[in-house]
Write a protein that holds these residues in place. Sequence first.
Motif, PDB file in Angstrom:
ATOM      1  N   LEU A 258      99.274  37.287 121.256  1.00 60.30           N
ATOM      2  CA  LEU A 258      98.573  37.043 122.515  1.00 60.30           C
ATOM      3  C   LEU A 258      99.567  36.979 123.669  1.00 60.30           C
ATOM      4  N   GLY A 259     100.724  36.377 123.434  1.00 58.81           N
ATOM      5  CA  GLY A 259     101.767  36.360 124.451  1.00 58.81           C
ATOM      6  C   GLY A 259     102.197  37.762 124.842  1.00 58.81           C
ATOM      7  N   ARG A 260     102.284  38.658 123.870  1.00 56.33           N
ATOM      8  CA  ARG A 260     102.635  40.049 124.157  1.00 56.33           C
ATOM      9  C   ARG A 260     101.559  40.737 124.981  1.00 56.33           C
TER      10      ARG A 260
ATOM     11  N   MET B 152     104.010  32.431 123.769  1.00 61.37           N
ATOM     12  CA  MET B 152     105.233  32.663 122.985  1.00 61.37           C
ATOM     13  C   MET B 152     105.966  31.355 122.712  1.00 61.37           C
ATOM     14  N   ASN B 153     105.882  30.422 123.645  1.00 62.14           N
ATOM     15  CA  ASN B 153     106.481  29.114 123.450  1.00 62.14           C
ATOM     16  C   ASN B 153     105.810  28.392 122.288  1.00 62.14           C
ATOM     17  N   ARG B 154     104.480  28.448 122.249  1.00 64.36           N
ATOM     18  CA  ARG B 154     103.742  27.841 121.141  1.00 64.36           C
ATOM     19  C   ARG B 154     104.044  28.540 119.826  1.00 64.36           C
ATOM     20  N   ALA B 155     104.177  29.869 119.890  1.00 63.66           N
ATOM     21  CA  ALA B 155     104.485  30.627 118.675  1.00 63.66           C
ATOM     22  C   ALA B 155     105.867  30.257 118.147  1.00 63.66           C
ATOM     23  N   ALA B 156     106.839  30.132 119.053  1.00 62.34           N
ATOM     24  CA  ALA B 156     108.196  29.763 118.642  1.00 62.34           C
ATOM     25  C   ALA B 156     108.220  28.368 118.035  1.00 62.34           C
TER      26      ALA B 156
ATOM     27  N   ALA C  21     109.739  34.996 117.869  1.00 62.49           N
ATOM     28  CA  ALA C  21     109.049  34.439 119.033  1.00 62.49           C
ATOM     29  C   ALA C  21     110.024  33.836 120.042  1.00 62.49           C
ATOM     30  N   ALA C  22     111.037  33.134 119.564  1.00 65.49           N
ATOM     31  CA  ALA C  22     111.988  32.495 120.488  1.00 65.49           C
ATOM     32  C   ALA C  22     112.716  33.545 121.320  1.00 65.49           C
TER      33      ALA C  22
ATOM     34  N   ALA D  32     111.051  34.275 129.866  1.00 66.13           N
ATOM     35  CA  ALA D  32     111.531  33.189 130.740  1.00 66.13           C
ATOM     36  C   ALA D  32     112.397  33.720 131.867  1.00 66.13           C
ATOM     37  N   ARG D  33     113.099  34.819 131.606  1.00 64.75           N
ATOM     38  CA  ARG D  33     113.958  35.399 132.646  1.00 64.75           C
ATOM     39  C   ARG D  33     113.152  36.057 133.755  1.00 64.75           C
ATOM     40  N   MET D  34     111.853  36.249 133.531  1.00 63.32           N
ATOM     41  CA  MET D  34     110.981  36.791 134.570  1.00 63.32           C
ATOM     42  C   MET D  34     110.504  35.690 135.523  1.00 63.32           C
TER      43      MET D  34
END
Length: 262
Positions: free
Chosen positions: A191-193, A212-216, A223-224, A231-233
């Motif tokens: 879903l993050g993708r 992605m944070n939840r997935a990691a 995921a991390a 995060a860089r965006m």
Amino acid sequence: MLLPNKTICPECGAKLLRRSRWKSHTEKRSHPGHLPFRCVGCGHRYIAPVKHNRAAFASAAAAVMLASFGIAIFISSPTDPILAEWGNDNGRPVPSAALNAQTLEAAEAGDAEAQYRIGKSRLVDATIEPAKASEAVSWLQRAADSGHTEAMVYLGRIYQSGIGALQNYELAAGWVERAAVAADPEGMLELGRFYRDGVWYDKNPIQAYVWMNRAAASNAPGAAREREAVARMLDGETLKEAQRLSLEPIAPAPADELSEED
């Protein structure tokens, strides 16, 4: 990959098996000359001495690699260049011939895990017999309708790729979102993708980071790394907001049914 090996499953006596992973370095060091295996028939994991014939192993490996090349498109995310793992202990796809009668009987009786396994096996069959793809989708749909989150992720990837079923981003997003809100690690990453790449949803790096944070946090492979790229965006304030949103309770999944007829 399926391995030709002289060992048999101590649980059911089957000879069809696949490599498993060591659970820890300690377990590996404690069993020199051994390897962990998982029985394809009953799913039992066990450790046994390595006795396979190297020539037979090479032949079987080459055959499976050819088959896996065709089916990899079903189990990988088109938005991510990294193919989904084949050798994991969550149950790698196997040909239908490797499934025992008990699995088929359980699937017909409504067992979601058995339906999921058959659906994946039909995807393997579809590399040789394309008509099996629709049967695979049908079995995966039955498993997903019963709440099997891994089946939901598979369906999402199939509908996103348009391989094995007509491409349908609405269905792809619907199934992936259901898996994600049910806290499936792969579903949350997928879903993050979708949010990152603008598949069905508008591009939203904040929501991409949140999922992605939840997935990691749930240990989804890769995921991390993908979270850090998103995060860089973000600038400092939006990153703080994304991290705050990650802590909020996940809303329940929609109750409507998802199918190609919708």
